[in-house]
Design an enzyme around this catalytic site. Structure first.
Site, PDB file in Angstrom:
ATOM      1  CG  PHE B 122       7.431 -11.157   9.057  1.00  0.00           C
ATOM      2  CD1 PHE B 122       6.675 -10.750  11.054  1.00  0.00           C
ATOM      3  CD2 PHE B 122       7.965  -9.918   9.155  1.00  0.00           C
ATOM      4  CE1 PHE B 122       6.784  -9.984  11.602  1.00  0.00           C
ATOM      5  CE2 PHE B 122       8.717  -9.350  10.209  1.00  0.00           C
ATOM      6  CZ  PHE B 122       7.729  -8.656  11.402  1.00  0.00           C
ATOM      7  N   GLY B 123       6.850  -8.624   5.817  1.00  0.00           N
ATOM      8  CA  GLY B 123       7.494  -8.400   4.975  1.00  0.00           C
ATOM      9  C   GLY B 123       9.012  -7.421   5.988  1.00  0.00           C
ATOM     10  CB  SER B 205       1.476   1.257   0.921  1.00  0.00           C
ATOM     11  OG  SER B 205       1.821   2.390   1.904  1.00  0.00           O
ATOM     12  N   GLY B 255      -1.827 -10.633   2.451  1.00  0.00           N
ATOM     13  CA  GLY B 255      -1.253 -12.385   2.635  1.00  0.00           C
ATOM     14  C   GLY B 255      -2.292 -13.652   2.421  1.00  0.00           C
ATOM     15  CG  PHE B 257      -6.143 -13.672  -2.158  1.00  0.00           C
ATOM     16  CD1 PHE B 257      -7.433 -14.576  -1.361  1.00  0.00           C
ATOM     17  CD2 PHE B 257      -6.649 -12.683  -2.954  1.00  0.00           C
ATOM     18  CE1 PHE B 257      -8.386 -13.814  -1.060  1.00  0.00           C
ATOM     19  CE2 PHE B 257      -7.837 -12.394  -2.593  1.00  0.00           C
ATOM     20  CZ  PHE B 257      -8.749 -13.105  -1.698  1.00  0.00           C
ATOM     21  CE1 TYR B 437      -2.964   8.274   9.431  1.00  0.00           C
ATOM     22  CE2 TYR B 437      -2.279   9.111  11.110  1.00  0.00           C
ATOM     23  CZ  TYR B 437      -1.972   8.168  10.685  1.00  0.00           C
ATOM     24  OH  TYR B 437      -0.785   7.391  11.447  1.00  0.00           O
TER      25      TYR B 437
END
Lengths: 516, 516
Positions: B122-123, B205, B255, B257, B437
């Protein structure tokens, strides 16, 4: 190509008289050793297996004659050439097969899995790191999968400025086909004349114009790779967030995960303006600072390279073009290509001048350009003269270049002993660092192969101990495998093995190459 | 962050009166539904297991209180918010653990392997694709591995212009720490205020300044990732040919690996000059042509984005800043940042004018800049008003943008029915293509979640059927997994599974996320 020499015989580069003198002065006179009788091992594939292959590809595309097998034996590293010169063709493939399509490649892989035959994908054969020397123990045989017939430009997209190429196209073929559409790839490694599109991708090649055009792995936007479990088709978009970038997994896999059968590359419009210029800097260090300034301010020209003091002195001494006095310090080559180069050139000229550079004019720049693909030819003449010549390259971050430079140079000098020449240039620059490209010349001595392998190992140790990479653009092959393991560590190796087990469960693809 | 809303309450963006009117006009008035009583499932971990964790990290770093668990439940996709709004907290972790170092992370992973507990790194918790909704079936429990304490700038290298950051640093923390050294990362996604360095890397990102600074995956030169079998340390050099690029394997792994515990990024000197400007183009298509021209001639500004006709009209109508008449056509935002922007600006201005653009001046450019991180706040207010709002993004090559644009737009419009608003902008450009987008607004209806999932599926189908990517920069999570499989094919999936099996053999890391 001839198994003992680089390139086409018509371009062979006998040493210019000036250099011959230099060589004799440095290393003593030497005569080319007579070649031993070449003994090619018999093809290990039996008639039944070969008949199967012929059924798939046609008899004309399954070749077992000595000459063809000889020509597909190993690559072009100095160890490869030295072995060939002593008549050692023990790594010759049992057969050379020439698929004509992606589907043919798929069929050959299925055959190889069934027969448990090792497959060595072959593009231009220009590997200088043992990438074509696969392990054959435990296999029923070994074939060279020659991609020479896959040599078409499949499509161009002039809106997106991309082109899809088959992997067997050599550099000049690709450029010629793209030129018909006003396009260029802009990828000019020293191996350009012979190396192939598939090989560029499989080995993460980097060309002399990389400052302006990027590395080959930055040009590739799509790939098709045939593996024993099916095709990987990657490249939905320029870049994306759809998991790990599988193009960056296929690239650098050196034929161990699959056979790249299509490559979609970003192309550019052919440049209308060009200019090449030489500059002088007082030292290797001040020249690097100037390069770093350009890179970190996003004002790189198309080509930029910088020779150290020794390479500068030797380069200029050995050039047949005379007229200008050899300068001390370090020579930088700067090239501009593009539709409007004047503006960029003015900005770069201003910056280089401010950073202590002195322009030496366009003449020397052009001389470099004309000779840019010639060094490998020269190596053969040097070998003929009893001189061991090889190149090796690495890369690191800017703050670490001094350490890397001196440790590799010391390692090579110490290993090769008195009289060895170690030259270096910065061949590629990035915002955060650069590559160092070393050229080594030394007496061959009694056992040139052993002598070279010891020096190479010492240099490789120095690279890894300096925290740098074992290879900036020559790839891993078999020669760098032991050091790759130290560079990427056990978890990195586990990742490579995990992918290998997934896509090539019986391990037929280029066994023994790349993966420790 | 609040589990039902974006960001910090003090920045909540009530709908401006003008927009409120627009919303009521388009969707009808709506009152915020009262929240059901929130029921948090009991922690599934027994005391023995928790005691083990407490022994490793200290009791203060093993949290099982309802509030903490609630705050670490899921991410910020519209489905995540809608579920939270109905009181569904079934995905809450059994515990939230807060390692203080790389070694702590390693210990937690070893504990999780031993206990067979699922671990969700969790970031910032800003995933909008279900990246925090791991599968818990078959596990003894599920913990949220909160990296908030790993929030230090570990080192800077002002020569190489790199910095090593811990993964828990939020965008503003990272920029503030770098600013002390005169450096900037230049990564400004819409989630900037909350998203973390580790998350940026794990999800590939891309920020609003990507034209000038690149995507996050282009900024990263080194990584340290803790896996159950040991550490992956990757990044010997800016780029190299030492096999597949393992940084590009760790990036995008979300998250699954390993846990990224250090990220070394390329930084730049803080820009001394800035300018933001708005331009008008007659159509989405002519604006895209202009962007393509800039990209293919390597003259991109730092920021460039282009709204389609609908987004342009709505954007301008909803801005509180008035004075200028709302123009027809399409709005382009162009921004310049750097030490000497005048030259670049002159070149770009000339090109945009020649390609049919009209400058609308700096005022509108600044308005965009000031509101650049506000859209997610607005979404909450829209949800409060009974409007379903979500964004989704894709990317393709230039020759395919028209097809992609119309097929996604049609799919969304058809699925959501009359009155739905579909807006689009080009958010990132490359030489060979760009991202699209989309922002969607529609009535919530009786079952907003179901309604949204159907529309999202239709849009995702349209992306894949158009040959585009399922995600340009939002990542895969759980929401895009089914389409990832279609995008990368069975061999691509086999590669991901092969890596997963190698580094996380018991499958504790973010199970159910990313890998089909």
């Amino acid at each position: 190509m001839h198994p003992q020499r680089w390139g086409s015989p018509s371009h062979a580069a006998p040493l210019p008289e000036s250099t011959q003198g230099l060589v004799e002065f440095a290393f003593g006179a030497f005569s080319t050793p007579a070649l031993d009788m070449v003994t090619l091992p018999d093809s290990g594939l039996d008639e039944g297996a070969l008949a199967g292959l012929r059924g798939l590809l046609g008899a004309e595309n399954v070749l077992t004659d000595d000459e063809t097998r000889r020509l597909r034996t190993r690559g072009k590293s100095t160890p490869d050439l030295l072995k060939a010169r002593t008549g050692d063709l023990s790594d010759a493939p049992d057969a050379v097969v020439r698929p004509g399509s992606h589907d043919d490649v798929v069929k050959v892989l299925a055959w190889a899995v069934e027969q448990h035959v090792a497959v060595v994908p072959f593009g231009g054969g220009t590997s200088v790191t043992g990438g074509l020397v696969a392990r054959r123990d435990g296999y029923a045989g070994l074939i060279s999968l020659d991609l020479i017939r896959l040599n078409q430009l499949l499509s161009v997209d002039p809106i997106s400025m991309t082109a899809t190429l088959q992997p067997g196209m050599r550099g000049p073929e690709a450029e010629a086909a793209l030129a018909q559409h006003g396009m260029t790839l802009g990828h000019f490694p020293q191996s350009f004349e012979f190396a192939s599109i598939g090989g560029f991708a499989a080995t993460r090649s980097s060309g002399q114009n990389s400052a302006g055009f990027g590395r080959f792995d930055q040009m590739v936007v799509g790939l098709r790779m045939a593996t024993p479990i099916g095709d990987l088709i990657s490249g939905s978009s320029p870049l994306n967030a759809a998991g790990p970038d599988l193009r960056q997994v296929a690239m650098g896999s050196e034929g161990t995960f699959g056979v790249i059968t299509e490559v979609t590359v970003r192309v550019r419009a052919i440049a209308t303006g060009t200019a090449y210029e030489a500059w002088r800097f007082d030292s290797f260090s001040s020249g690097q600072d100037a390069m770093r300034h350009l890179a970190q301010n996003q004002i790189l020209p198309t080509i930029i390279r910088l020779s150290d003091e020794t390479e500068t002195a030797l380069n200029l001494a050995s050039q047949t073009a005379v007229g200008a006095e050899a300068p001390s310090g370090c020579l930088m080559i700067v090239g501009y290509e593009g539709a409007s180069i004047d503006n960029k050139r003015a900005v770069v000229t201003r910056a280089l001048t401010a950073l202590g550079g002195t322009s030496l004019g366009e003449e020397r720049g052009k001389t470099w350009l004309e000779g840019r693909f010639h060094a490998p030819y020269l190596r053969d003449s040097m070998l003929d003269s009893g001189v061991l010549v090889e190149t090796l390259e690495t890369a690191t971050f800017w703050s670490n270049t001094d350490r890397l430079y001196s440790s590799v140079k010391t390692a090579l000098g110490t290993s090769l002993g008195e009289g060895a020449l170690v030259l270096c240039h910065v061949s590629h620059v990035y915002e955060t660092g650069c590559s160092l490209y070393f050229t080594v010349a030394a007496k061959q001595g009694d056992n040139p192969l052993e002598r070279w392998l010891a020096a190479k190992a010492a240099a490789s140790d120095a690279m890894i101990e300096s925290g740098a990479t074992i290879t900036h653009h020559h790839a891993v092959g078999t020669d760098h495998k032991a050091w790759l393991e130290r560079e990427i560590g056990p978890v990195g190796v586990a990742i490579l093995r995990g992918i290998k087990a997934a896509v090539d469960p019986t391990g037929i693809l280029n066994p023994g190459v790349l993966i420790p």
